[in-house]
Design a protein around this motif. Structure first.
Motif, PDB file in Angstrom:
ATOM      1  N   HIS A  23       0.816  -1.213   0.000  1.00  0.00           N
ATOM      2  CA  HIS A  23       0.000   0.000   0.000  1.00  0.00           C
ATOM      3  C   HIS A  23       0.854   1.270   0.000  1.00  0.00           C
ATOM      4  N   THR A  24       2.059   1.169  -0.535  1.00  0.00           N
ATOM      5  CA  THR A  24       2.983   2.302  -0.569  1.00  0.00           C
ATOM      6  C   THR A  24       2.398   3.478  -1.326  1.00  0.00           C
ATOM      7  N   LEU A  25       1.780   3.233  -2.462  1.00  0.00           N
ATOM      8  CA  LEU A  25       1.219   4.316  -3.266  1.00  0.00           C
ATOM      9  C   LEU A  25       0.081   5.025  -2.531  1.00  0.00           C
ATOM     10  N   ILE A  26      -0.754   4.264  -1.867  1.00  0.00           N
ATOM     11  CA  ILE A  26      -1.858   4.856  -1.105  1.00  0.00           C
ATOM     12  C   ILE A  26      -1.293   5.730   0.009  1.00  0.00           C
ATOM     13  N   ARG A  27      -0.318   5.209   0.740  1.00  0.00           N
ATOM     14  CA  ARG A  27       0.297   6.002   1.814  1.00  0.00           C
ATOM     15  C   ARG A  27       0.958   7.254   1.259  1.00  0.00           C
ATOM     16  N   ALA A  28       1.619   7.131   0.113  1.00  0.00           N
ATOM     17  CA  ALA A  28       2.309   8.273  -0.488  1.00  0.00           C
ATOM     18  C   ALA A  28       1.341   9.374  -0.898  1.00  0.00           C
ATOM     19  N   THR A  29       0.131   9.021  -1.241  1.00  0.00           N
ATOM     20  CA  THR A  29      -0.850  10.043  -1.606  1.00  0.00           C
ATOM     21  C   THR A  29      -1.494  10.669  -0.371  1.00  0.00           C
ATOM     22  N   LEU A  30      -1.510   9.961   0.742  1.00  0.00           N
ATOM     23  CA  LEU A  30      -2.107  10.498   1.967  1.00  0.00           C
ATOM     24  C   LEU A  30      -1.166  11.424   2.737  1.00  0.00           C
ATOM     25  N   VAL A  31       0.126  11.154   2.707  1.00  0.00           N
ATOM     26  CA  VAL A  31       1.080  11.922   3.516  1.00  0.00           C
ATOM     27  C   VAL A  31       1.028  13.425   3.243  1.00  0.00           C
ATOM     28  N   PRO A  32       1.018  13.882   1.982  1.00  0.00           N
ATOM     29  CA  PRO A  32       0.962  15.335   1.768  1.00  0.00           C
ATOM     30  C   PRO A  32      -0.275  15.992   2.386  1.00  0.00           C
ATOM     31  N   ALA A  33      -1.402  15.310   2.339  1.00  0.00           N
ATOM     32  CA  ALA A  33      -2.622  15.859   2.934  1.00  0.00           C
ATOM     33  C   ALA A  33      -2.539  15.876   4.462  1.00  0.00           C
ATOM     34  N   ILE A  34      -1.976  14.839   5.039  1.00  0.00           N
ATOM     35  CA  ILE A  34      -1.786  14.795   6.498  1.00  0.00           C
ATOM     36  C   ILE A  34      -0.899  15.957   6.925  1.00  0.00           C
ATOM     37  N   VAL A  35       0.204  16.137   6.211  1.00  0.00           N
ATOM     38  CA  VAL A  35       1.151  17.211   6.514  1.00  0.00           C
ATOM     39  C   VAL A  35       0.478  18.571   6.379  1.00  0.00           C
ATOM     40  N   ALA A  36      -0.310  18.754   5.333  1.00  0.00           N
ATOM     41  CA  ALA A  36      -1.008  20.030   5.125  1.00  0.00           C
ATOM     42  C   ALA A  36      -1.979  20.313   6.270  1.00  0.00           C
ATOM     43  N   PHE A  37      -2.720  19.302   6.715  1.00  0.00           N
ATOM     44  CA  PHE A  37      -3.633  19.472   7.857  1.00  0.00           C
ATOM     45  C   PHE A  37      -2.867  19.870   9.115  1.00  0.00           C
ATOM     46  N   LEU A  38      -1.758  19.198   9.377  1.00  0.00           N
ATOM     47  CA  LEU A  38      -0.964  19.509  10.569  1.00  0.00           C
ATOM     48  C   LEU A  38      -0.365  20.910  10.485  1.00  0.00           C
ATOM     49  N   ALA A  39       0.143  21.274   9.317  1.00  0.00           N
ATOM     50  CA  ALA A  39       0.717  22.609   9.139  1.00  0.00           C
ATOM     51  C   ALA A  39      -0.333  23.682   9.378  1.00  0.00           C
ATOM     52  N   SER A  40      -1.518  23.459   8.882  1.00  0.00           N
ATOM     53  CA  SER A  40      -2.604  24.423   9.069  1.00  0.00           C
ATOM     54  C   SER A  40      -3.056  24.486  10.521  1.00  0.00           C
ATOM     55  N   SER A  46       5.895  10.719  14.910  1.00  0.00           N
ATOM     56  CA  SER A  46       4.754  10.287  15.723  1.00  0.00           C
ATOM     57  C   SER A  46       4.582   8.768  15.721  1.00  0.00           C
ATOM     58  N   LYS A  47       3.898   8.291  16.739  1.00  0.00           N
ATOM     59  CA  LYS A  47       3.532   6.871  16.807  1.00  0.00           C
ATOM     60  C   LYS A  47       2.524   6.547  15.699  1.00  0.00           C
ATOM     61  N   THR A  48       1.723   7.545  15.326  1.00  0.00           N
ATOM     62  CA  THR A  48       0.756   7.359  14.242  1.00  0.00           C
ATOM     63  C   THR A  48       1.480   7.009  12.946  1.00  0.00           C
ATOM     64  N   ALA A  49       2.563   7.714  12.641  1.00  0.00           N
ATOM     65  CA  ALA A  49       3.331   7.424  11.424  1.00  0.00           C
ATOM     66  C   ALA A  49       3.943   6.032  11.485  1.00  0.00           C
ATOM     67  N   GLU A  50       4.398   5.649  12.663  1.00  0.00           N
ATOM     68  CA  GLU A  50       4.956   4.305  12.833  1.00  0.00           C
ATOM     69  C   GLU A  50       3.898   3.247  12.525  1.00  0.00           C
ATOM     70  N   SER A 103      -8.782   8.207   6.391  1.00  0.00           N
ATOM     71  CA  SER A 103      -8.635   9.476   5.684  1.00  0.00           C
ATOM     72  C   SER A 103      -7.445  10.254   6.246  1.00  0.00           C
ATOM     73  N   ALA A 104      -6.940  11.177   5.442  1.00  0.00           N
ATOM     74  CA  ALA A 104      -5.832  12.030   5.884  1.00  0.00           C
ATOM     75  C   ALA A 104      -6.252  12.861   7.093  1.00  0.00           C
ATOM     76  N   LEU A 105      -7.478  13.332   7.095  1.00  0.00           N
ATOM     77  CA  LEU A 105      -7.972  14.129   8.226  1.00  0.00           C
ATOM     78  C   LEU A 105      -8.004  13.299   9.498  1.00  0.00           C
ATOM     79  N   ASN A 106      -8.451  12.067   9.404  1.00  0.00           N
ATOM     80  CA  ASN A 106      -8.491  11.191  10.569  1.00  0.00           C
ATOM     81  C   ASN A 106      -7.080  10.919  11.094  1.00  0.00           C
ATOM     82  N   LEU A 107      -6.151  10.670  10.191  1.00  0.00           N
ATOM     83  CA  LEU A 107      -4.770  10.396  10.610  1.00  0.00           C
ATOM     84  C   LEU A 107      -4.117  11.629  11.206  1.00  0.00           C
TER      85      LEU A 107
END
Length: 71
Positions: A5-22, A38-42, A55-59
């Protein structure tokens, strides 16, 4: 069937980062560092846990809750 699921994770990370930055009003590189430390990333990296299906928002919310519990 052993799916990667590398591709799925790779598409979610930018959105997770954007949510955290905001949420924290920080630069994206700081948010990315926050996520990857984070433990979440682990857990997110472990396909057997199935977090790639969240979802990226949930993560991002999981990271925020994790940080709140450390305070």
């Amino acid at each position: 069937m052993n799916e990667d699921h590398t591709l799925i994770r790779a598409t979610l990370v930018p959105a997770i980062v954007a949510f955290l930055a905001s949420h924290y009003n920080i630069a994206e590189d700081a948010a990315m560092d926050m996520f990857y430390r984070s433990k979440t990333a682990e857990a997110f990296a472990d396909d057997s846990l199935g977090l790639y299906g969240q979802s990226a928002l949930n993560l991002a919310g999981d990271v925020i809750q994790e940080r709140m519990s450390l305070s």
